[in-house]
Design a protein around this motif. Structure first.
Motif, PDB file in Angstrom:
ATOM      1  N   ASP A 275      19.078  21.471 -10.174  1.00  0.00           N
ATOM      2  CA  ASP A 275      19.560  22.057 -11.422  1.00  0.00           C
ATOM      3  C   ASP A 275      18.551  21.856 -12.545  1.00  0.00           C
ATOM      4  OD1 ASP A 275      21.832  22.753 -10.034  1.00  0.00           O
ATOM      5  OD2 ASP A 275      23.167  21.373 -11.084  1.00  0.00           O
ATOM      6  N   LYS A 276      17.947  20.657 -12.606  1.00  0.00           N
ATOM      7  CA  LYS A 276      16.996  20.377 -13.687  1.00  0.00           C
ATOM      8  C   LYS A 276      15.764  21.282 -13.595  1.00  0.00           C
ATOM      9  CE  LYS A 276      14.255  16.709 -11.629  1.00  0.00           C
ATOM     10  NZ  LYS A 276      13.507  15.514 -11.867  1.00  0.00           N
ATOM     11  N   ASP A 277      15.396  21.720 -12.388  1.00  0.00           N
ATOM     12  CA  ASP A 277      14.267  22.653 -12.236  1.00  0.00           C
ATOM     13  C   ASP A 277      14.601  23.987 -12.895  1.00  0.00           C
ATOM     14  OD1 ASP A 277      12.988  20.728 -10.651  1.00  0.00           O
ATOM     15  OD2 ASP A 277      13.669  21.641  -8.777  1.00  0.00           O
ATOM     16  N   PHE A 278      15.818  24.456 -12.670  1.00  0.00           N
ATOM     17  CA  PHE A 278      16.240  25.737 -13.233  1.00  0.00           C
ATOM     18  C   PHE A 278      16.335  25.655 -14.759  1.00  0.00           C
ATOM     19  CE2 PHE A 278      17.356  26.257  -8.826  1.00  0.00           C
ATOM     20  CZ  PHE A 278      17.119  27.590  -8.576  1.00  0.00           C
ATOM     21  N   GLU A 279      16.772  24.514 -15.276  1.00  0.00           N
ATOM     22  CA  GLU A 279      16.827  24.325 -16.729  1.00  0.00           C
ATOM     23  C   GLU A 279      15.420  24.294 -17.315  1.00  0.00           C
ATOM     24  OE1 GLU A 279      19.085  20.800 -17.730  1.00  0.00           O
ATOM     25  OE2 GLU A 279      20.682  21.389 -16.343  1.00  0.00           O
ATOM     26  N   ARG A 280      14.547  23.526 -16.686  1.00  0.00           N
ATOM     27  CA  ARG A 280      13.183  23.343 -17.188  1.00  0.00           C
ATOM     28  C   ARG A 280      12.392  24.652 -17.212  1.00  0.00           C
ATOM     29  NH1 ARG A 280       8.984  18.613 -15.385  1.00  0.00           N
ATOM     30  NH2 ARG A 280       7.326  19.228 -16.797  1.00  0.00           N
ATOM     31  N   PHE A 281      12.605  25.500 -16.215  1.00  0.00           N
ATOM     32  CA  PHE A 281      11.809  26.716 -16.087  1.00  0.00           C
ATOM     33  C   PHE A 281      12.551  27.989 -16.484  1.00  0.00           C
ATOM     34  CE2 PHE A 281       9.627  23.596 -13.438  1.00  0.00           C
ATOM     35  CZ  PHE A 281       8.350  23.678 -13.998  1.00  0.00           C
TER      36      PHE A 281
ATOM     37  N   VAL B 204       1.203  11.935  -2.072  1.00  0.00           N
ATOM     38  CA  VAL B 204       1.723  12.115  -3.431  1.00  0.00           C
ATOM     39  C   VAL B 204       0.931  13.253  -4.054  1.00  0.00           C
ATOM     40  CG1 VAL B 204       2.029  11.076  -5.710  1.00  0.00           C
ATOM     41  CG2 VAL B 204       2.371   9.680  -3.646  1.00  0.00           C
ATOM     42  N   SER B 205       1.634  14.270  -4.541  1.00  0.00           N
ATOM     43  CA  SER B 205       0.931  15.419  -5.114  1.00  0.00           C
ATOM     44  C   SER B 205       1.815  16.155  -6.116  1.00  0.00           C
ATOM     45  CB  SER B 205       0.486  16.386  -4.011  1.00  0.00           C
ATOM     46  OG  SER B 205       1.597  17.033  -3.450  1.00  0.00           O
ATOM     47  N   SER B 206       1.208  17.111  -6.774  1.00  0.00           N
ATOM     48  CA  SER B 206       1.920  18.038  -7.648  1.00  0.00           C
ATOM     49  C   SER B 206       2.672  19.022  -6.764  1.00  0.00           C
ATOM     50  CB  SER B 206       0.891  18.778  -8.499  1.00  0.00           C
ATOM     51  OG  SER B 206       1.409  19.987  -8.966  1.00  0.00           O
ATOM     52  N   PRO B 207       3.778  19.584  -7.242  1.00  0.00           N
ATOM     53  CA  PRO B 207       4.470  20.600  -6.454  1.00  0.00           C
ATOM     54  C   PRO B 207       3.722  21.935  -6.423  1.00  0.00           C
ATOM     55  CG  PRO B 207       5.665  20.164  -8.486  1.00  0.00           C
ATOM     56  CD  PRO B 207       4.521  19.206  -8.436  1.00  0.00           C
ATOM     57  N   GLY B 208       2.667  22.066  -7.219  1.00  0.00           N
ATOM     58  CA  GLY B 208       1.847  23.274  -7.184  1.00  0.00           C
ATOM     59  C   GLY B 208       2.278  24.317  -8.199  1.00  0.00           C
ATOM     60  N   LEU B 209       1.418  25.301  -8.390  1.00  0.00           N
ATOM     61  CA  LEU B 209       1.700  26.370  -9.350  1.00  0.00           C
ATOM     62  C   LEU B 209       2.905  27.200  -8.938  1.00  0.00           C
ATOM     63  CD1 LEU B 209      -1.907  27.676 -10.111  1.00  0.00           C
ATOM     64  CD2 LEU B 209      -0.466  26.249 -11.566  1.00  0.00           C
ATOM     65  N   ASP B 210       3.070  27.391  -7.632  1.00  0.00           N
ATOM     66  CA  ASP B 210       4.186  28.197  -7.133  1.00  0.00           C
ATOM     67  C   ASP B 210       5.336  27.314  -6.663  1.00  0.00           C
ATOM     68  OD1 ASP B 210       2.920  27.163  -4.905  1.00  0.00           O
ATOM     69  OD2 ASP B 210       3.196  28.967  -3.701  1.00  0.00           O
ATOM     70  N   ARG B 211       5.528  26.234  -7.377  1.00  0.00           N
ATOM     71  CA  ARG B 211       6.524  25.233  -7.004  1.00  0.00           C
ATOM     72  C   ARG B 211       7.905  25.826  -6.763  1.00  0.00           C
ATOM     73  NH1 ARG B 211       8.565  21.140 -10.877  1.00  0.00           N
ATOM     74  NH2 ARG B 211      10.267  21.326  -9.440  1.00  0.00           N
ATOM     75  N   PRO B 212       8.597  25.292  -5.789  1.00  0.00           N
ATOM     76  CA  PRO B 212       9.973  25.738  -5.560  1.00  0.00           C
ATOM     77  C   PRO B 212      10.913  25.137  -6.608  1.00  0.00           C
ATOM     78  CG  PRO B 212       9.368  24.049  -3.975  1.00  0.00           C
ATOM     79  CD  PRO B 212       8.145  24.326  -4.795  1.00  0.00           C
TER      80      PRO B 212
ATOM     81  N   GLU C 183      23.943  34.488  -5.858  1.00  0.00           N
ATOM     82  CA  GLU C 183      24.447  33.173  -5.455  1.00  0.00           C
ATOM     83  C   GLU C 183      23.277  32.336  -4.952  1.00  0.00           C
ATOM     84  OE1 GLU C 183      27.658  31.867  -5.325  1.00  0.00           O
ATOM     85  OE2 GLU C 183      28.462  33.631  -6.351  1.00  0.00           O
ATOM     86  N   GLN C 184      23.151  31.114  -5.438  1.00  0.00           N
ATOM     87  CA  GLN C 184      22.051  30.244  -5.028  1.00  0.00           C
ATOM     88  C   GLN C 184      22.054  30.027  -3.509  1.00  0.00           C
ATOM     89  OE1 GLN C 184      22.028  26.367  -6.888  1.00  0.00           O
ATOM     90  NE2 GLN C 184      19.881  26.032  -6.409  1.00  0.00           N
ATOM     91  N   LYS C 185      23.217  29.958  -2.916  1.00  0.00           N
ATOM     92  CA  LYS C 185      23.325  29.733  -1.468  1.00  0.00           C
ATOM     93  C   LYS C 185      22.764  30.904  -0.649  1.00  0.00           C
ATOM     94  CE  LYS C 185      28.105  31.358  -1.117  1.00  0.00           C
ATOM     95  NZ  LYS C 185      27.810  32.635  -0.547  1.00  0.00           N
ATOM     96  N   ASP C 186      22.605  32.056  -1.280  1.00  0.00           N
ATOM     97  CA  ASP C 186      22.068  33.236  -0.590  1.00  0.00           C
ATOM     98  C   ASP C 186      20.548  33.337  -0.674  1.00  0.00           C
ATOM     99  OD1 ASP C 186      24.655  33.989   0.085  1.00  0.00           O
ATOM    100  OD2 ASP C 186      24.890  35.273  -1.676  1.00  0.00           O
ATOM    101  N   THR C 187      19.907  32.337  -1.292  1.00  0.00           N
ATOM    102  CA  THR C 187      18.453  32.381  -1.461  1.00  0.00           C
ATOM    103  C   THR C 187      17.756  31.499  -0.425  1.00  0.00           C
ATOM    104  OG1 THR C 187      18.368  30.556  -3.062  1.00  0.00           O
ATOM    105  CG2 THR C 187      18.676  32.785  -3.937  1.00  0.00           C
ATOM    106  N   ALA C 188      16.694  32.039   0.171  1.00  0.00           N
ATOM    107  CA  ALA C 188      15.859  31.236   1.058  1.00  0.00           C
ATOM    108  C   ALA C 188      14.990  30.311   0.209  1.00  0.00           C
ATOM    109  CB  ALA C 188      14.986  32.135   1.933  1.00  0.00           C
ATOM    110  N   TYR C 189      14.501  30.844  -0.919  1.00  0.00           N
ATOM    111  CA  TYR C 189      13.776  30.024  -1.891  1.00  0.00           C
ATOM    112  C   TYR C 189      13.702  30.724  -3.230  1.00  0.00           C
ATOM    113  CZ  TYR C 189       9.576  32.889  -0.962  1.00  0.00           C
ATOM    114  OH  TYR C 189       8.687  33.923  -0.805  1.00  0.00           O
ATOM    115  N   VAL C 190      13.493  29.910  -4.251  1.00  0.00           N
ATOM    116  CA  VAL C 190      13.172  30.388  -5.603  1.00  0.00           C
ATOM    117  C   VAL C 190      11.911  29.632  -5.992  1.00  0.00           C
ATOM    118  CG1 VAL C 190      13.913  30.569  -8.005  1.00  0.00           C
ATOM    119  CG2 VAL C 190      15.618  30.702  -6.160  1.00  0.00           C
TER     120      VAL C 190
END
Length: 157
Positions: A94-100, A82-90, A144-151
């Motif tokens: 959808d809620k991640d994109f809204e939050r950040f 159990v941990s934090s997702p980190g400073l460089d969190r992926p 397009e989100q599907k074209d991303t390896a990561y954000v």
């Protein structure tokens, strides 16, 4: 049990435990590394200005471990983390994109766009599977989100 099923089941079990500790689930992974399985539960504080600390991880880990032992939903032996997702969190949900929204992000692409496979820009929004980014020169890029390896959130020192 399929990987997706384990993650879904664990998220359902963990959600109330995590919430009781003032946190929410950022992500759940069930992965095999070598001959070992790892169940990783990433948590973050409900208040964006607060950071997950060691006590949060320890309290949630103990309570979740007890509940998983009692319910025994996973066939394989595994190690719980159990941990934090980190400073460089992926950013995945959808809620991640809204939050950040408004935060600087690094976007890695599967194929180059305008000659770039890595873009660093400010996240404007995610809408209908399209990520809107504002570049340093003020232009908006749509990917397009599907074209991303990561954000991931950009780490700035």
């Amino acid at each position: 049990m399929a990987k997706k099923n384990v993650c879904t089941i664990v998220e359902e079990i963990a959600t109330p435990i995590v919430a009781q500790n003032g946190c929410e689930i950022a992500d759940v992974e069930f992965v095999r590394e070598g001959s070992d399985y790892f169940l990783r539960v990433y948590i973050e504080r409900l208040d964006r200005d607060e950071r997950v600390d060691l006590n949060d991880c320890e309290n949630i880990s103990r309570a979740l471990s007890d509940e998983l032992d009692a319910l025994d939903p996973i066939e394989q032996a595994y190690m719980l983390e159990v941990s934090s997702p980190g400073l460089d969190r992926p950013l995945k949900k959808d809620k991640d994109f809204e939050r950040f929204a408004g935060s600087k992000v690094d976007v890695k692409l599967y194929r180059p766009v305008n000659g770039l496979k890595l873009i660093c820009a400010v996240l404007e929004k995610l809408e209908n599977g399209v990520i809107y980014l504002k570049t340093e020169d003020g232009n908006t890029i749509q990917i397009e989100q599907k074209d991303t390896a990561y954000v991931r959130l950009t780490v700035e020192f």
